[in-house]
Scaffold this motif. Structure first.
Motif, short mmCIF file in Angstrom:
data_model
loop_
_atom_site.label_atom_id
_atom_site.label_comp_id
_atom_site.label_asym_id
_atom_site.label_seq_id
_atom_site.Cartn_x
_atom_site.Cartn_y
_atom_site.Cartn_z
N PHE A 1 -25.93 -17.96 -30.21
CA PHE A 1 -25.84 -19.35 -29.25
C PHE A 1 -26.31 -20.36 -30.03
N VAL A 2 -25.92 -21.20 -29.45
CA VAL A 2 -25.44 -22.78 -29.68
C VAL A 2 -26.00 -24.03 -28.85
N ARG A 3 -26.81 -24.25 -29.49
CA ARG A 3 -27.65 -25.68 -28.97
C ARG A 3 -26.59 -26.87 -29.06
N ILE A 4 -26.42 -27.90 -27.83
CA ILE A 4 -25.59 -28.70 -28.10
C ILE A 4 -27.00 -30.16 -27.42
N ASN A 5 -27.00 -30.66 -27.60
CA ASN A 5 -28.38 -31.85 -27.10
C ASN A 5 -29.27 -30.66 -26.42
N ASP A 6 -29.80 -30.09 -24.75
CA ASP A 6 -30.73 -29.57 -24.98
C ASP A 6 -30.03 -28.19 -23.91
N THR A 7 -29.06 -28.05 -24.01
CA THR A 7 -28.19 -26.95 -23.89
C THR A 7 -28.20 -25.81 -24.39
N LEU A 8 -28.93 -24.08 -23.88
CA LEU A 8 -28.03 -23.67 -24.66
C LEU A 8 -26.69 -22.55 -24.27
N LEU A 9 -25.73 -22.37 -25.06
CA LEU A 9 -24.63 -22.46 -25.17
C LEU A 9 -25.02 -20.41 -25.78
N THR A 10 -23.78 -19.32 -24.60
CA THR A 10 -23.57 -18.46 -25.48
C THR A 10 -22.56 -17.75 -24.86
N SER A 11 -21.79 -17.33 -25.37
CA SER A 11 -19.99 -16.91 -25.20
C SER A 11 -20.35 -15.68 -23.66
N PRO A 12 -19.44 -15.04 -22.54
CA PRO A 12 -19.69 -14.20 -22.43
C PRO A 12 -19.86 -12.78 -22.30
N THR A 13 -19.97 -12.09 -22.12
CA THR A 13 -19.53 -10.91 -23.06
C THR A 13 -18.70 -10.34 -21.93
N SER A 14 -16.96 -9.00 -22.76
CA SER A 14 -16.10 -8.97 -22.43
C SER A 14 -15.68 -7.58 -23.45
N ASP A 15 -14.38 -7.66 -22.78
CA ASP A 15 -13.90 -6.11 -24.30
C ASP A 15 -14.61 -6.58 -25.33
N ARG A 16 -14.34 -7.59 -25.66
CA ARG A 16 -14.16 -8.04 -27.25
C ARG A 16 -15.78 -8.13 -28.37
N ILE A 17 -16.87 -8.91 -26.87
CA ILE A 17 -17.73 -9.48 -27.53
C ILE A 17 -19.40 -8.26 -26.49
N LEU A 18 -20.07 -7.68 -27.80
CA LEU A 18 -21.00 -6.94 -27.43
C LEU A 18 -22.27 -7.79 -26.23
N ASP A 19 -22.60 -6.34 -25.61
CA ASP A 19 -23.41 -6.51 -24.98
C ASP A 19 -24.97 -6.52 -25.24
N GLY A 20 -25.25 -7.22 -25.91
CA GLY A 20 -26.71 -7.61 -26.48
C GLY A 20 -28.37 -7.53 -25.87
N VAL A 21 -28.91 -6.70 -25.74
CA VAL A 21 -30.47 -6.09 -25.36
C VAL A 21 -30.77 -7.76 -25.42
N THR A 22 -30.88 -8.10 -26.99
CA THR A 22 -31.54 -9.77 -27.64
C THR A 22 -30.79 -10.67 -26.71
N ARG A 23 -29.95 -10.91 -26.57
CA ARG A 23 -29.33 -11.73 -26.01
C ARG A 23 -28.99 -11.84 -24.65
N LYS A 24 -29.20 -10.74 -23.96
CA LYS A 24 -29.62 -11.13 -22.41
C LYS A 24 -31.58 -11.19 -21.74
N SER A 25 -32.22 -10.94 -23.03
CA SER A 25 -33.68 -11.14 -23.07
C SER A 25 -33.90 -12.23 -22.67
N ILE A 26 -33.30 -13.17 -23.71
CA ILE A 26 -32.92 -14.28 -24.21
C ILE A 26 -32.68 -15.34 -23.18
N LEU A 27 -31.26 -14.77 -22.59
CA LEU A 27 -31.23 -15.67 -22.01
C LEU A 27 -32.50 -15.53 -20.71
N GLN A 28 -32.87 -15.17 -20.48
CA GLN A 28 -33.33 -14.71 -19.19
C GLN A 28 -35.24 -15.42 -19.85
N ILE A 29 -35.26 -14.76 -20.59
CA ILE A 29 -36.55 -16.52 -21.33
C ILE A 29 -36.66 -17.60 -21.54
N ALA A 30 -35.34 -18.04 -21.86
CA ALA A 30 -35.17 -19.59 -21.73
C ALA A 30 -34.69 -20.18 -20.43
#
Ligand SMILES: *Cc1c(COP(=O)(O)O)cnc(C)c1O
Length: 351
Positions: A236-265
């Motif tokens: 995750f990268v925060r630029i100013n007040d926006t929290l960014l994360t890369s989309p999952t793909s063949d290359r990026i693991l679909d983390g449970v923590t990642r998607k939970s954080i997105l929802q909570i944020a």
């Protein structure tokens, strides 16, 4: 419970030798493990037995062709001795996604869930209650079938071991944005928790450590212009007040923590964007002061703040903030995981 599980207990528990106030991460193991064999085309009855060596022939295909996958989860115990898991369905589903890609037979849900519950009940004394501690759970599957022929094995083993663990690494984490190596490629197995993915990360990580960094930020294999993961965590990268994360793909693991954080944020008024993040924009933001935070997200550490990063010849420090998103989000998610707050999402599963 529907699954019948044969239980062979340890003669004497090892628990008295463990210092629960000084737990390392993942290197002290509980008394028992769950095992289940796939032979003659089907999964046999699961067993619980003492944590002990597993015997294999030298010709077992795991040694030669790396059919090996795993998961990582945690169990928590609250003040009233309730035992709970966090979104365990997601781990079961992902294990089977990994299994399919590696031509390992999928594990039925009842063996996974009932087996895990029985194991946690038997070893419930091993679940630490200290702040930040938990019982790390490692389910894994690998090829036990034999032969030097490069083809899928005809026999497999599913195992679940557990390790009482203290809070994951702290300290100042400095990362290096990778310019040459890649952990995953399009069409490959980056989305799977396949053992080989991690073996392939060790060498570039070792080079980064030799240069004074703690971890590698993986970039896309094609151009190395987009950041994708932080070591074995989502980024995750925060630029100013926006929290960014890369989309999952063949290359990026679909983390449970990642998607939970997105929802909570989102639900706590933090603006999120799921999109490709270029190295150029991160470097630019660092230079003009808009880069506020970077952190890794994964089950083991939950959230691991990054203090600075290196790219090519330059090093950048991240600011030290008063109340960073990393701390806010870590508290929000761990309060749900450990039953300190309401769980509006139904993520917490009581055992
Ligand atoms: C396991 C893992 C993650 C994090 O997944 P969680 O489900 O949040 O634990 C992220 N990236 C990689 C490469 C992983 O192996």
């Amino acid at each position: 419970m529907t699954t019948s599980i044969e239980i062979k207990r340890v003669e004497k528990s090892n628990i008295s030798s463990v210092d629960f106030d000084n737990l390392p991460f993942g290197s002290v193991y509980s008394d028992h493990m769950l095992t289940c064999d796939f032979v003659n085309g089907k999964w046999q009855s699961p067993k619980i037995e003492p944590f002990a060596p597993i015997s294999l022939m030298p010709s077992a295909k795991i040694f030669h062709y790396g059919q090996s996958i795993f998961e990582g989860m945690k169990a928590y115990k609250d003040k009233d001795e309730n035992i709970m898991l966090f979104r365990p369905e997601e781990n079961w589903k992902r294990l089977n996604k990994s299994a399919k890609r590696l031509v390992i037979p999928e594990i039925p849900e009842d063996i996974f869930m009932d087996g895990l519950k029985a194991l946690l009940e038997l070893d419930s004394d091993w679940i630490p209650t200290n702040e930040g501690s938990s019982l790390y759970i490692r389910p894994f599957m690998f090829a036990t079938g034999n032969g030097f022929h490069a083809s899928p094995a005809d026999a497999y083993k599913f195992v679940v071991c557990t390790a009482p663990s203290g809070a994951y690494f702290g300290g100042k984490v400095k990362v290096l944005i990778e310019e040459n190596y890649a952990r995953a490629a399009n069409g490959g197995v980056g989305f799977a928790k396949a053992g080989g993915n991690y073996a392939a990360q060790f060498y570039p990580t070792q080079l980064a450590i030799e240069k004074g960094y703690n971890q590698v930020i993986w970039t896309d294999d094609n151009t190395h212009e987009y950041i994708e993961e932080a070591g074995a965590m989502n980024i995750f990268v925060r630029i100013n007040d926006t929290l960014l994360t890369s989309p999952t793909s063949d290359r990026i693991l679909d983390g449970v923590t990642r998607k939970s954080i997105l929802q909570i944020a989102e639900d706590n008024g933090i603006k999120t964007e799921v999109r490709k993040i270029s190295v150029t924009e991160v470097v630019e933001a660092a230079k003009n002061g808009n880069l506020k935070e970077m952190f890794g997200a994964g089950t083991a550490a939950v959230i691991s703040p990054i203090a600075g990063f290196g790219y090519k010849e330059d090093d950048f420090d991240l600011p030290v903030l008063e109340n960073p998103y990393a701390s806010q989000l870590k508290k929000l998610i761990t309060d749900i995981q450990t039953n300190k707050t309401e769980d509006p999402y139904g993520w917490r599963v009581m055992i």
